[in-house]
Design a protein around this motif. Structure first.
Motif, PDB file in Angstrom:
ATOM      1  N   ILE A  11       0.877  -1.156   0.000  1.00 22.91           N
ATOM      2  CA  ILE A  11       0.000   0.000   0.000  1.00 22.91           C
ATOM      3  C   ILE A  11       0.920   1.214   0.000  1.00 22.91           C
ATOM      4  CG2 ILE A  11      -1.904  -1.169   1.160  1.00 22.91           C
ATOM      5  CD1 ILE A  11      -1.110   0.346   3.712  1.00 22.91           C
ATOM      6  N   TRP A  12       0.471   2.297  -0.628  1.00 20.33           N
ATOM      7  CA  TRP A  12       1.379   3.428  -0.808  1.00 20.33           C
ATOM      8  C   TRP A  12       0.628   4.748  -0.871  1.00 20.33           C
ATOM      9  CZ3 TRP A  12       0.784   6.209  -5.368  1.00 20.33           C
ATOM     10  CH2 TRP A  12      -0.003   5.594  -6.353  1.00 20.33           C
ATOM     11  N   HIS A  13       1.383   5.798  -0.588  1.00 17.65           N
ATOM     12  CA  HIS A  13       0.917   7.172  -0.743  1.00 17.65           C
ATOM     13  C   HIS A  13       2.157   8.001  -1.086  1.00 17.65           C
ATOM     14  CE1 HIS A  13      -1.519  10.768  -0.089  1.00 17.65           C
ATOM     15  NE2 HIS A  13      -0.446  11.295   0.454  1.00 17.65           N
ATOM     16  N   CYS A  14       2.464   8.088  -2.358  1.00 18.15           N
ATOM     17  CA  CYS A  14       3.656   8.799  -2.833  1.00 18.15           C
ATOM     18  C   CYS A  14       3.197   9.991  -3.664  1.00 18.15           C
ATOM     19  CB  CYS A  14       4.546   7.886  -3.673  1.00 18.15           C
ATOM     20  SG  CYS A  14       5.078   6.403  -2.820  1.00 18.15           S
ATOM     21  N   HIS A  61       6.316  28.339 -16.618  1.00 21.94           N
ATOM     22  CA  HIS A  61       6.640  27.146 -15.837  1.00 21.94           C
ATOM     23  C   HIS A  61       5.393  26.290 -15.625  1.00 21.94           C
ATOM     24  CE1 HIS A  61       5.355  30.007 -12.704  1.00 21.94           C
ATOM     25  NE2 HIS A  61       5.093  28.966 -11.943  1.00 21.94           N
ATOM     26  N   VAL A  62       5.634  25.065 -15.162  1.00 22.91           N
ATOM     27  CA  VAL A  62       4.554  24.119 -14.919  1.00 22.91           C
ATOM     28  C   VAL A  62       4.630  23.667 -13.465  1.00 22.91           C
ATOM     29  CG1 VAL A  62       3.628  21.837 -15.503  1.00 22.91           C
ATOM     30  CG2 VAL A  62       4.581  23.279 -17.294  1.00 22.91           C
ATOM     31  N   HIS A  63       3.480  23.677 -12.779  1.00 18.21           N
ATOM     32  CA  HIS A  63       3.345  23.115 -11.432  1.00 18.21           C
ATOM     33  C   HIS A  63       2.512  21.851 -11.562  1.00 18.21           C
ATOM     34  CE1 HIS A  63       4.793  26.141  -8.544  1.00 18.21           C
ATOM     35  NE2 HIS A  63       4.421  27.039  -9.443  1.00 18.21           N
ATOM     36  N   LEU A  64       2.978  20.769 -10.962  1.00 17.69           N
ATOM     37  CA  LEU A  64       2.248  19.510 -11.007  1.00 17.69           C
ATOM     38  C   LEU A  64       2.269  18.867  -9.628  1.00 17.69           C
ATOM     39  CD1 LEU A  64       0.899  17.144 -12.573  1.00 17.69           C
ATOM     40  CD2 LEU A  64       3.209  16.351 -13.119  1.00 17.69           C
ATOM     41  N   LEU A  65       1.093  18.523  -9.131  1.00 17.20           N
ATOM     42  CA  LEU A  65       0.952  17.751  -7.906  1.00 17.20           C
ATOM     43  C   LEU A  65       0.407  16.400  -8.342  1.00 17.20           C
ATOM     44  CD1 LEU A  65       1.166  17.862  -4.810  1.00 17.20           C
ATOM     45  CD2 LEU A  65      -1.214  18.611  -4.766  1.00 17.20           C
ATOM     46  N   VAL A  66       1.157  15.338  -8.071  1.00 18.94           N
ATOM     47  CA  VAL A  66       0.838  14.042  -8.661  1.00 18.94           C
ATOM     48  C   VAL A  66       1.129  12.897  -7.694  1.00 18.94           C
ATOM     49  CG1 VAL A  66       3.125  13.814  -9.732  1.00 18.94           C
ATOM     50  CG2 VAL A  66       1.186  12.650 -10.770  1.00 18.94           C
ATOM     51  N   MET A  67       0.319  11.849  -7.793  1.00 15.07           N
ATOM     52  CA  MET A  67       0.552  10.607  -7.052  1.00 15.07           C
ATOM     53  C   MET A  67       1.262   9.653  -8.016  1.00 15.07           C
ATOM     54  SD  MET A  67      -1.151  10.434  -3.935  1.00 15.07           S
ATOM     55  CE  MET A  67      -1.700   8.771  -3.753  1.00 15.07           C
ATOM     56  N   VAL A  68       2.446   9.204  -7.628  1.00 16.46           N
ATOM     57  CA  VAL A  68       3.254   8.326  -8.475  1.00 16.46           C
ATOM     58  C   VAL A  68       3.445   7.001  -7.741  1.00 16.46           C
ATOM     59  CG1 VAL A  68       5.472   8.053  -9.637  1.00 16.46           C
ATOM     60  CG2 VAL A  68       4.441  10.312  -9.464  1.00 16.46           C
ATOM     61  N   PRO A  69       3.061   5.870  -8.347  1.00  9.52           N
ATOM     62  CA  PRO A  69       3.244   4.579  -7.679  1.00  9.52           C
ATOM     63  C   PRO A  69       4.730   4.313  -7.397  1.00  9.52           C
ATOM     64  CG  PRO A  69       2.018   4.328  -9.741  1.00  9.52           C
ATOM     65  CD  PRO A  69       2.469   5.738  -9.664  1.00  9.52           C
TER      66      PRO A  69
END
Length: 145
Positions: A11-14, A61-69
């Motif tokens: 299980i993860w939260h990255c 510029h680019v802002h990215l908030l992302v969940m990565v496995p």
């Protein structure tokens, strides 16, 4: 719903906050180019099973908030996003390639990445409202001239 995601044996939260800029920080991420960049980021993220939480394409510029496995390397993920969006942008907007300063690169070589812990909500708001803050500052600068 739990904030954690599940894989077969973990299980993860990255969650990551990533920022990157076009070469020479040129202000080209507007109009159709910005839309293309956003669509590419969303499509390529989905292909890698990454979940875009918040995305804001600014003019330079680019802002990215992302969940990565955890099975996806963050450097591979960002490399894929930057490489594939550059190819798509240069193919769709051929005028950009006419300028000699671009070479074969649309983005700068580096990027900024930060892991998101308990401050996820605050960072999400920051990414979401970054553009609004910049517009207010630009208007203030224009008024004060």
């Amino acid at each position: 719903m739990s904030r954690f995601r599940k894989l077969s044996q973990s299980i993860w939260h990255c969650q990551y906050h990533i920022v990157w800029v076009p070469k020479y920080r040129y202000k080209v991420l507007q109009g159709a180019i910005a839309v293309e960049v956003e669509n590419c980021i969303r499509a390529f993220s989905e292909q890698q099973k990454c979940e875009v939480i918040e995305l804001n394409v600014q003019i330079d510029h680019v802002h990215l908030l992302v969940m990565v496995p955890p099975k996806v390397s963050i450097s591979d993920y960002v490399g894929t996003l930057k490489g594939r969006t550059a190819i798509r942008v240069f193919n769709r907007f051929r005028k950009l390639k006419e300028k000699p300063y671009w070479g074969n690169r649309f983005w700068t070589r580096g990027y900024c990445v930060d892991t998101v812990g308990l401050d996820a909500e605050m960072i999400q708001k920051y990414v979401k409202y970054q553009q609004k803050k910049e517009q207010v500052a630009e208007q203030r600068d224009l008024f004060n001239r």
